[in-house]
Design a protein around this motif. Structure first.
Motif, short mmCIF file in Angstrom:
data_model
loop_
_atom_site.label_atom_id
_atom_site.label_comp_id
_atom_site.label_asym_id
_atom_site.label_seq_id
_atom_site.Cartn_x
_atom_site.Cartn_y
_atom_site.Cartn_z
N MET A 1 26.42 44.54 40.78
CA MET A 1 27.32 45.70 40.78
C MET A 1 28.53 45.37 41.66
O MET A 1 28.39 44.61 42.63
N ALA B 1 36.73 47.96 37.13
CA ALA B 1 36.67 47.15 35.91
C ALA B 1 37.56 45.91 36.03
O ALA B 1 37.23 44.85 35.48
N ALA C 1 35.51 43.50 38.04
CA ALA C 1 34.39 43.03 37.22
C ALA C 1 34.87 42.05 36.16
O ALA C 1 34.15 41.11 35.78
N PRO D 1 29.82 42.76 35.68
CA PRO D 1 28.76 43.74 35.97
C PRO D 1 29.34 45.15 36.14
O PRO D 1 30.55 45.31 36.29
N PRO D 2 28.47 46.18 36.13
CA PRO D 2 28.93 47.55 36.35
C PRO D 2 29.75 47.65 37.63
O PRO D 2 29.45 46.98 38.62
N ALA D 3 30.77 48.51 37.60
CA ALA D 3 31.71 48.54 38.72
C ALA D 3 32.32 49.93 38.85
O ALA D 3 32.40 50.68 37.87
N LEU D 4 32.74 50.25 40.05
CA LEU D 4 33.49 51.48 40.28
C LEU D 4 34.38 51.29 41.49
O LEU D 4 34.24 50.33 42.24
#
Lengths: 368, 368
Positions: free
Chosen positions: B47, B66, B69, B76-79
């Motif tokens: 993450m 994103a 990432a 991988p999932p990201a925020l």
């Protein structure tokens, strides 16, 4: 998941044009509604997560976590989570992590967007921040432009006619009539969709979700039980720029998030009876249904042409409800929970993406 | 904490004016350095959390999770997490929650800010997004203005002279000389501080941290061990606007975060040997040391006038290192880890706040 995460409280403003409300006012109305709806008090909130994309651009306001916390008597720890239009889903995912870690027992998640105070051209530029400012924006693309390209390619690959595509927005508008929180509550016949002004060929104005103000809040808790719980919370990410992808008629992030969500909930796709999906543009609804496996590539339109086995955007979706960017992912979960409460079915799903699905978040809800 | 969270890898760019690098370039350099430093590969990252405040304002770029990432082969999932200048700390806290929840075993946290591409007046306006746009900004306040008011009140209440305040920035500049990543590596005599141009009375230019570009990344993991671990991760929030507070010479969020962090690490304050604190303005260093309990109110200046029992901003702090807003909280943790590695002492602390300490994050590091 170790301990169940309950959807303890929900509340939202109507989505639309709120000329007389600031971003703080919108948050406050939805927070008050969610706490009133919850089986707890404001003082039970351990942490606040605010989902927002355009605060800096439209309201000169960052630091919205602290602004939301300031609205509560004890201003608990707070932060803002952002992933463009998927900000709501990533905020929910962050809240789930905080609850599962034991760092918090009750988390308030607020999605908010105030979009109508500045010129549409500035909002369009701000929304392009969801794409790659080095690769996509210099091509002159806007988001309707990106989804226009995607729609063109999809219609070519799968021989979808413009007339058939009309059924997507028509259905969403029909559904929205019954939703008191929807921005547009007017049935629009299918043939009128493609007669509306062209925005980005082949997409017309009525293929596009509108610019909206609004806020939606939920209280998630491992401590205060409720009839609905979170059965899965999954995120996935794709390349930010569509120029880096092998195809633009399918979104890898939706596929990845869906597969992980079904595994986490330990269910089959067919058990899902209610879906709220991210129809920022009509074409996105079709691609998303296919990527989630509810239709084979090119065939999702059939789910709009006849009765579908599950409800799709019973709320009216982004098209009829409006799309105050970061509020959408929270509002979807609220709508799915309402649908489940009135249903004998076990599972409902909220599908929320950001940019051209560079980020996708899927939440599956179930009876507790 | 259930399982130890290891500081598995660290990397940063030099902080300063990077005219030839975009926000993406800055992230990439620090990510590559952190992964090379870690005992794992890029593919082990489950993450990504990106800390950023000004992407929309300065680079027309949201959705930085994103974007980060996209720089990894498996995106991988990201925020993105944001709490103004405390964005780094809230991103670290989010990463800890994800690790403790079991949702991830290895998380990449990237703090980045690109500030020098636009006019300083626009950056100043963007930074005011950290305060309340409805209550503070309409008074004509800027952040130097807010901390000017705070310094005035503090000097009045505690009879602190302008000359004594000079020792804060002088010490930070002296410390920064040895730091190859610092923006300014020049010793500045104490008497020169108050001779620099006045910015917001009584604060002069050399009381203020500069505008900077930079990125800092860490890999946190429950799977890949390392000599340093996170002993505590705590956030606290105060009212967003200083107009809503009983005092402006003490920050409740720092007190709350510190008390919770000591409790989580289960240590006494005196066991902390190395501190990196948030000296956005010289006066903030003094108030923060007092709020953390290292000095009684009005007396923190003594820690700068003679040798202090613990090191304070050995890196040079925000003043000498530069302050690329959201990168600061990550860089502080990197510096504390370096100090601990070269020390027989057990604990080091990173103190990072946003706005006028409306958000405060405290991380305590220890030998694993």
């Amino acid at each position: 998941m170790q301990s169940p995460i309950y959807l303890t409280g929900t509340g939202q403003t109507r989505f639309g044009e709120h000329w007389d409300m600031s971003i703080k006012d919108l948050m406050e109305e939805s927070i008050d509604a969610a706490i009133e709806n919850a089986g707890c008090t404001a003082l039970d909130i351990d942490m606040v997560i605010v989902a927002n994309m355009l605060g800096e651009v439209a309201s000169n306001q960052a630091h919205l976590g602290a602004m939301a916390a300031s609205l509560l008597p004890h201003h608990p720890p707070a932060l803002r989570a952002e992933a463009a239009c998927a900000s709501g889903a990533v905020a929910l995912h962050t809240a789930c992590a905080l609850l599962e870690s034991g760092k918090a027992q009750t988390v308030l998640v607020v999605g908010v967007e105030k979009m109508t105070d500045i010129a549409p051209s500035k909002i369009a530029a701000g929304l392009m921040g969801a794409a790659d400012a080095e690769k996509d924006a210099p091509c002159g693309l806007t988001f309707p432009g990106i989804f226009g390209l995607i729609a063109n390619r999809y219609m070519h690959e799968f021989n979808l006619s413009r007339e058939r595509l009309n059924h997507v927005s028509a259905r969403h508008h029909k559904n929205g009539v019954k939703n008191p929180f929807a921005q547009f509550r007017k049935e629009i016949p299918a043939e009128a969709i493609s007669m509306s002004p062209k925005v980005a060929d082949p997409l017309c104005m009525l293929d596009c979700s509108p610019i909206s103000d609004g806020a939606a809040s939920v209280v998630l808790s491992t401590k205060f039980e409720s009839p609905i719980k979170i059965a899965a919370s999954q995120l996935a990410t794709d390349t930010l720029s569509i120029t880096d992808r092998p195809t633009i008629t399918s979104f890898a992030a939706t596929k990845d998030a869906m597969s992980a969500a079904l595994q986490e909930a330990n269910i089959e796709r067919e058990e899902i009876a209610h879906i709220e999906l991210h129809d920022c543009f009509s074409i996105a609804a079709l691609i998303s249904l296919e990527d989630m496996g509810f239709a084979t590539p090119g065939n999702a339109i059939a789910l709009y042409e006849k009765e579908s086995p599950m409800t799709i955007n019973q709320s009216g979706g982004l098209k009829a409800c409006g799309h105050p960017v970061a509020a959408t992912g929270i509002k979807q979960v609220i709508d799915v929970s309402k649908q489940l409460k009135n249903s004998k079915s076990s599972y409902g799903l909220a599908h929320n993406f950001g940019g051209a699905a560079a980020t996708c978040g899927i939440h599956i809800l179930s009876h507790a």
